[in-house]
Design a protein around this motif. Structure first.
Motif, short mmCIF file in Angstrom:
data_model
loop_
_atom_site.label_atom_id
_atom_site.label_comp_id
_atom_site.label_asym_id
_atom_site.label_seq_id
_atom_site.Cartn_x
_atom_site.Cartn_y
_atom_site.Cartn_z
N PHE A 1 36.52 -111.13 -83.55
CA PHE A 1 36.18 -111.72 -82.26
C PHE A 1 35.01 -111.04 -81.56
CE2 PHE A 1 40.48 -113.41 -82.83
CZ PHE A 1 40.28 -114.73 -82.49
N GLY B 1 32.42 -111.19 -77.31
CA GLY B 1 33.74 -110.74 -76.89
C GLY B 1 33.75 -109.28 -76.45
N ASP C 1 36.83 -106.91 -75.19
CA ASP C 1 38.16 -107.53 -75.31
C ASP C 1 39.06 -106.61 -76.12
OD1 ASP C 1 40.10 -109.40 -74.91
OD2 ASP C 1 39.13 -111.02 -76.04
N HIS D 1 43.85 -109.74 -75.16
CA HIS D 1 43.56 -111.09 -75.61
C HIS D 1 44.84 -111.91 -75.85
CE1 HIS D 1 40.79 -113.92 -77.79
NE2 HIS D 1 41.92 -114.26 -78.37
N ASN E 1 37.45 -116.70 -74.53
CA ASN E 1 37.04 -116.57 -75.93
C ASN E 1 37.21 -117.93 -76.56
OD1 ASN E 1 36.24 -115.38 -78.46
ND2 ASN E 1 37.03 -113.43 -77.66
#
Length: 236
Positions: free
Chosen positions: A29, A37, A40, A74, A113
């Motif tokens: 990610f 991202g 995150d 997340h 995301n």
């Protein structure tokens, strides 16, 4: 197990954490500095497990669910998304559906995301906005926030499934020269979905824009075309 408050949920997710999966997720990610991202954090929990946890939160109030979108991890935000989609789809009360959709828009920067967006936008905003005023999607499409722009175009997947392509095509024009690769992929994906249902509509759009649209967007859009058709459109 019944989970009715945010702290119990967070504790449960922490119990399920896997450092090995978390490391893989952080790479997948793109969480490094400068990536989409950035910053995150992940517990490292599989999607199927998150869906099961979400089903244990039937008694959690909607305001508490939206609080979860502020969480740093997340998977906590993903559980919130799964709960919201289920609540929206199962509700029989129009005002409750409207409340969820309105709050989703208000908190849209926290749906931050691509997997969060793609799991929820067309399932909540899609049915809520179809056949109504879609001005909010055009506002989101012009946001400086990547995720709000992605919400705008992905929402229209629901419209496409109803054979309604006008908003998708109009938003695709607005987003045609977006600077983010994730948006190129999203727009190309939606154009491909149109083509799956009505190829002539997609072809008309591509004939007009294929020479100027980003190559990634074009490749996604023509993925299911014949080799000869792909070769034709990939020529400048």
């Amino acid at each position: 197990m019944v989970i009715s408050d945010t702290q119990t949920l967070v504790n449960r997710l922490a119990e399920l954490a896997s450092p090995e999966i978390a490391n893989t997720s952080q790479r997948f990610f793109k969480t490094q500095k400068g990536q989409y991202g950035e910053g995150d954090q992940f517990y490292g929990i599989r999607t199927a497990t998150l869906r099961a946890v979400a089903k244990q939160c039937k008694s959690m109030t909607i305001p508490k669910v939206f609080e979860l979108l502020n969480h740093e991890y997340h998977e906590t935000r993903m559980v919130a998304v799964f709960i919201l989609v289920e609540r929206y789809q199962k509700s029989k009360i129009d005002t409750d559906k409207q409340t969820i959709a309105d709050l989703y828009i208000q908190h849209s920067q926290k749906v931050n995301n691509w997997d969060l967006v793609d799991s929820s936008a067309y399932k909540i905003l899609g049915p809520q906005l179809h056949g109504k005023d879609t001005a909010v999607l055009y506002e989101l499409a012009q946001s400086c926030n990547l995720w709000q722009r992605r919400i705008a175009i992905i929402t229209t997947l629901y419209f496409i499934k109803q054979d309604d392509y006008a908003d998708t095509l109009a938003l695709a024009e607005i987003l045609l020269h977006d600077k983010e690769d994730l948006m190129h992929k999203a727009v190309g994906w939606m154009l491909r979905e149109i083509g799956n249902r009505n190829k002539s509509v997609e072809v008309a759009f591509l004939d007009k824009y294929h020479k100027t649209m980003p190559r990634t967007m074009l490749r996604y859009a023509i993925e299911k075309f014949t080799p000869q058709e792909r070769q034709h459109y990939m020529k400048k």
